[in-house]
Scaffold this active site. Structure first.
Site, mmCIF file in Angstrom:
data_model
loop_
_atom_site.group_PDB
_atom_site.id
_atom_site.type_symbol
_atom_site.label_atom_id
_atom_site.label_comp_id
_atom_site.label_asym_id
_atom_site.label_seq_id
_atom_site.Cartn_x
_atom_site.Cartn_y
_atom_site.Cartn_z
ATOM 1 N N ARG A 41 -57.087 76.183 33.684
ATOM 2 C CA ARG A 41 -57.993 75.939 32.547
ATOM 3 C C ARG A 41 -58.365 74.471 32.415
ATOM 4 N NH1 ARG A 41 -55.212 80.138 28.290
ATOM 5 N NH2 ARG A 41 -56.571 81.873 28.810
ATOM 6 N N GLY A 54 -57.381 89.361 32.024
ATOM 7 C CA GLY A 54 -56.160 88.799 32.595
ATOM 8 C C GLY A 54 -55.621 89.493 33.831
ATOM 9 N N GLY A 101 -59.853 87.962 25.981
ATOM 10 C CA GLY A 101 -60.442 88.650 24.832
ATOM 11 C C GLY A 101 -61.920 88.340 24.665
#
Ligand code: AMP
Length: 420
Positions: A35, A377, A400
């Site tokens: 990330r 995921g 999500g």
């Protein structure tokens, strides 16, 4: 709407919301910096232009100030990847944050402490007693919404420009992901490169996909994928259903599924989905066989059975060889592919083969010109496990947020910038 590639950040202070919510081990070392790396193109562009990024993120789910969730732990890695000695403000709305932000020179960067040390970031009251009355809850909610305005205004005051590059939190209407955008006019707020790529990838498949368009939806439960399936039914040509959720469909069709995972309260829903698929002309594909184990374990004794005739004492943990061929044939004939959710318990090597075949078929279709998006995921973990991450068109960083986007929902983080 302005785009980051066309904007010149020279001399500008830029509030950049990133998703640096990375996993840390018990020594506070980063175990996966994906990330952080993903936000580098945006941060590097700002610095290269002569701007000053004020980097803001959340980390974990702190209930207040908790040092284990401090962004200080990741500061060295951010500096290393950015190639700049990044400064740190140990309170995102404290006095020093304002002073440091104001003193930033072109090409310098500042990382703010975890936004979620303040309840105002999420705008949800903290510390309410379990037995709080409805009135107490309403009062606390009103109070936090009020103080959230000051919090947001403070964050916005540091910068001339707002950039949102945190796709992972785009489905949240939080202070730094959405509300802050109101403090910047249309010429001074934009998506970062990562966010733009995520939006482009999803809109490419959802708006005008090359056909045939195939979605592979797997995972454990029908209940968590209902909204996605419903939205996809009006868009795809083929809907492949795999994983534990396939057995709810098998049972709904009258099949015998042994001890396989099943949501008995979703049988009617499964029937409805099958009817809707038929009415919409969608080819709903279920595996005709299953690799079933006598326990939920990698070492389970396994058999290959018809998916609608699994003996008692066995549970379907992967698709079987026939299903592998059926799925692969449909995938390889596709021009657009979306994969969310493994078709078996891929964490167990003995039940990972089906998911590997699916991943390989997607890789082959991609090599032949299809556009493939892998997200959520577990499917990302799957392509990584098999070493295919760079052989599909796009791997989403959003969990999500991606699911809600595919469900057709308007994401607050996106709407705040482009208005829809
Ligand atoms: P989800 O979070 O709903 O996408 O589900 C992902 C999980 O589903 C993974 O951890 C898989 O191990 C699990 N899964 C896939 N196939 C099966 C199956 N046949 N039975 C039980 N769990 C499964």
């Amino acid at each position: 709407m302005i785009t980051i590639d066309k904007f010149n950040f020279s001399g500008k202070k830029v509030f950049v919301r990133v998703d640096f919510n990375v996993p840390l081990n018990d020594k506070f070392e980063i175990t996966d910096d994906t990330r952080i790396r993903a936000a580098m193109p945006t941060l590097k562009k700002i610095i290269a232009d002569g701007g000053s990024p004020i980097i803001a993120s959340h980390l974990g789910r702190p209930k207040g100030v908790e040092s284990k969730y401090s962004l200080k732990h990741i500061l060295p890695r951010v500096s290393e990847l950015l190639g700049v000695d990044v400064q740190f403000a140990d309170d995102c709305v404290g006095e020093s944050a304002g002073v440091k932000a104001a003193a930033l020179q072109p090409g310098e960067a500042l990382l703010l402490e975890n936004l979620r040390f303040y309840a105002e970031e999420e705008g949800k009251p903290r510390g309410l007693a379990d037995d709080a009355s409805e009135e107490e809850k309403a009062t606390a909610k009103k109070a936090i919404k009020e103080s959230q305005k000051d919090f947001t205004k403070k964050l916005a005051s540091y910068a001339d420009v707002y950039v949102n590059d945190a796709f992972g939190t785009a489905h949240r209407a939080h202070a730094s992901t959405a509300l802050i955008a109101d403090y910047f006019d249309a010429d001074h707020k934009m998506f970062g490169f990562l966010m733009q790529k995520e939006i482009d990838a999803v809109e490419k498949i959802m708006k005008d996909p090359a056909r045939p368009f195939t979605a592979i939806i797997g995972g454990s439960k029908v209940s968590s994928k209902i909204d996605i399936i419903e939205n996809l039914l009006s868009k795809v040509n083929n809907l492949i259903i795999g994983g534990g959720m396939a057995f709810t469909f098998e049972k709904a069709k009258g099949g015998k599924i042994g001890n396989s995972l099943c949501e008995d309260d979703k049988l009617e829903l499964a029937k409805e989905i099958m009817k809707k698929a038929e009415a919409a002309g969608v080819n709903l594909v279920l595996s005709s066989d299953a690799k079933a184990g006598d326990s939920f374990s990698n070492d389970a004794k396994s058999i290959i059975a018809e998916a609608n005739n699994i003996p008692d004492g066995y549970m379907g943990l992967d698709i079987g060889p026939k299903g592998e061929d059926e799925f692969a044939d449909v995938i390889k004939a596709s021009k657009t592919i979306l994969w969310n959710g493994p078709v078996g318990v891929f964490e167990f090597d003995n039940f990972a083969h089906g998911s590997q075949v699916v991943a390989k078929a997607i890789v082959d279709a991609t090599a032949a010109g299809a556009f493939s998006l892998v997200g959520g995921g577990d499917s990302v973990a799957c392509v990584n496990k098999f070493g295919y991450a760079d052989k599909v068109s796009y791997v989403s960083t959003g969990g999500g947020a991606l699911l809600e986007f595919i469900e057709g929902k308007v994401l607050p983080g996106i709407k705040a910038i482009r208005g829809y």
